[in-house]
Write an enzyme that holds these catalytic residues in place. Structure first.
Site, PDB file in Angstrom:
ATOM      1  N   CYS A  39       0.830  -1.204   0.000  1.00  0.00           N
ATOM      2  CA  CYS A  39       0.000   0.000   0.000  1.00  0.00           C
ATOM      3  C   CYS A  39       0.868   1.260   0.000  1.00  0.00           C
ATOM      4  O   CYS A  39       1.522   1.553  -0.989  1.00  0.00           O
ATOM      5  CB  CYS A  39      -0.974  -0.033   1.171  1.00  0.00           C
ATOM      6  SG  CYS A  39      -2.395   1.078   0.967  1.00  0.00           S
TER       7      CYS A  39
ATOM      8  N   HIS B 138      -3.356  -5.710   1.238  1.00  0.00           N
ATOM      9  CA  HIS B 138      -3.034  -6.031   2.624  1.00  0.00           C
ATOM     10  C   HIS B 138      -3.346  -7.503   2.887  1.00  0.00           C
ATOM     11  O   HIS B 138      -4.124  -8.122   2.177  1.00  0.00           O
ATOM     12  CB  HIS B 138      -3.854  -5.163   3.576  1.00  0.00           C
ATOM     13  CG  HIS B 138      -3.478  -3.717   3.550  1.00  0.00           C
ATOM     14  ND1 HIS B 138      -2.315  -3.237   4.104  1.00  0.00           N
ATOM     15  CD2 HIS B 138      -4.118  -2.633   3.026  1.00  0.00           C
ATOM     16  CE1 HIS B 138      -2.250  -1.923   3.940  1.00  0.00           C
ATOM     17  NE2 HIS B 138      -3.327  -1.533   3.282  1.00  0.00           N
TER      18      HIS B 138
END
Length: 504
Positions: A336, A434
């Site tokens: 991310c 994630h």
């Protein structure tokens, strides 16, 4: 009509163990056949959880829902506060960004809306479940904030919930913390406290027992249990927990995993599976002098990527990471915000994070990122291609921005699109996904690849992380049932429902 019996856990301070005990009681009640839901009215955390419908809640409530065996919803955490810079945070309401606010603005202007949201969610949960496990935040004795607090005793009153006060003995001064908290409570709120639990105890219980007797005599409040320090593989929520993680390599472990700890680190639970691996030493790095030459370097998520890039520059980590790639055989992985940092440039035309228009990245991946006002929150799954192998992976995305791959190869093939990027030598990879390392087959392949580079034999037996998590819920529940008077707590839950508020 169903009407849930609530119980609330409050603490003398942050990281006292409220989340862990709430998780344990979610599991205990569920195992006893009660349909159970967690609830935290307002959560301040950078560790998030994405619900099935693509909404964002606090990680702890998502994990507690898993422990209870129910599907997580935004009613379990209607208000999420995600700090983005000093004195400012993104306010997430029912899983969607509401507004960026200064702390003073939130306190002065959000209070009445917050009360309404909390009341609505409590109503829904109380009518859909048999048991409601409520978690407070920080301390209920913050006298400077209590007139407009939205997460402790006001919620207990709204739900008519008995309260268990949790104290952390590991920090020292647990009796002073418990007594001081009780004395600072308003009388009507103090009557809600049905007992205390002392958490994180190590040592000989007989040496503590005189203090327990003194506490009960002095306060008139029962000690419901003393819970020993537990090493459980359940996601930490509070960034305070980061202080417990190692900063130096364990030389007894073959693989050195270094994780960059920047000020706005988020979703650091991504790296939890490495703690379960027998050959992995996991350490957090916050300056260039402690970087060393790890086998794997992870750049985790960030709530403010641009500010954290400046942190890398100020600490010398920016240039040290670049030199590390040039001079060693390290594998670098960005998740991310960390993925964005590995690229060439991060543009912020709408000033989502800072007044700056753009900042240069590490230029280790051929991507450019543009931050956007709209947040992406979605569960995702696809096929990851790495080192001539293909792996089914699933996780979730939470980000405000898009990254364009200028060249190089995508990392993950999703339905109708791709995610991430990798260099040709696959020494640098990045993704928005994630929970990437929660996928056992990929994680095992990654680690055994590192072992081969170091001329070590691969490990054929490695842990199934999801099975470990499920077992951890039961281990936690077993421990709490052994050391806490659960039946006394259940009796008080019933008495409060009937309007009986006498002492234990």
């Amino acid at each position: 009509m169903r009407r849930a019996l609530p119980i609330m856990f409050q603490g003398t301070h942050s990281d006292a163990g409220k989340s862990m005990l709430a998780t344990a009681f979610c599991r205990i009640f569920a195992r006893n056949g009660w349909k159970t839901a967690p609830f935290k009215s307002q959560n301040m955390s950078l560790n998030s959880y994405v619900t099935l419908d693509g909404k964002e809640i606090g990680r702890a409530q998502g994990v507690q829902a898993e422990a209870a065996g129910v599907v997580a919803t935004t009613h379990m955490n209607p208000i999420l506060i995600k700090p983005s810079r000093d004195q400012e945070a993104q306010i997430v309401v029912h899983g969607k960004p509401y507004e960026n606010m200064k702390a003073s603005t939130y306190r002065n202007e959000f209070f009445h809306l917050g009360l309404e949201l909390i009341q609505q969610s409590l109503h829904v949960l109380m009518n859909e479940y048999d048991r409601l496990v409520i978690e407070g935040a920080g301390s209920p004795a913050e006298v400077n904030l209590n007139d407009r607090e939205l997460v402790n005793m006001r919620v207990a009153r709204m739900a008519n919930a008995p309260v268990v006060l949790v104290g952390d003995i590991e920090r020292g001064g647990v009796f002073a913390s418990l007594v001081g908290t009780l004395q600072l409570l308003e009388e009507q709120d103090r009557k809600r406290v049905i007992g205390v639990i002392i958490n994180k105890f190590r040592g000989d219980l007989s040496l503590l027992e005189p203090g327990l007797r003194w506490f009960e005599q002095y306060t008139g409040v029962k000690v419901l249990g003393v819970v020993p320090y537990m090493h459980v593989r359940i996601d930490a929520e509070d960034s305070v927990a980061l202080s417990r993680y190692a900063t130096k390599k364990d030389d007894a472990k073959a693989i050195d995993v270094a994780v960059i700890r920047y000020p706005r680190i988020s979703n650091f639970t991504d790296i939890d599976p490495f703690f379960a691996e027998p050959d992995c030493s996991v350490r957090f790095v916050s300056d260039a002098s402690s970087l060393g030459e790890p086998d794997i370097l992870i750049l985790p998520g960030s709530k403010n990527t641009i500010e954290d890039v400046y942190f890398l520059t100020e600490t010398g980590l920016f240039s040290s990471i670049q030199r590390l790639y040039e001079r060693t055989n390290v594998t670098m992985i960005g998740i991310c915000g960390g993925y964005q940092m590995l690229g060439e440039c991060i543009k912020d035309p709408f000033h989502v994070e800072t007044p700056l228009d753009a900042v240069a990245g590490l230029s280790l991946l051929p991507i450019e990122t543009t931050l956007a006002c709209e947040k992406t929150t979605v569960l995702s799954e696809g096929t990851l291609v790495y080192k001539n192998e293909m792996f089914d992976v699933k996780g979730y995305e939470i980000h405000m921005g898009r990254s364009i791959v200028k060249q190089g190869e995508p990392l993950i093939l999703l339905s109708g699109k791709t995610d991430g990027c990798k260099t040709k030598d696959e020494r640098v990879i990045g993704t928005y996904m994630h929970d990437l390392f929660h996928n056992d087959m990929f994680r095992h392949h990654l680690l055994n690849g590192v072992r081969r580079k170091k001329q070590l034999s691969p490990l054929m037996e490695r842990p199934n992380y999801r099975q470990l998590r499920a077992q951890a819920f039961d281990d936690l529940a077993d421990c709490v049932e052994k050391h806490v008077d659960v039946k006394a707590i259940e009796r008080k839950m019933i008495e409060f429902q009937r309007g009986e508020h006498h002492a234990l």
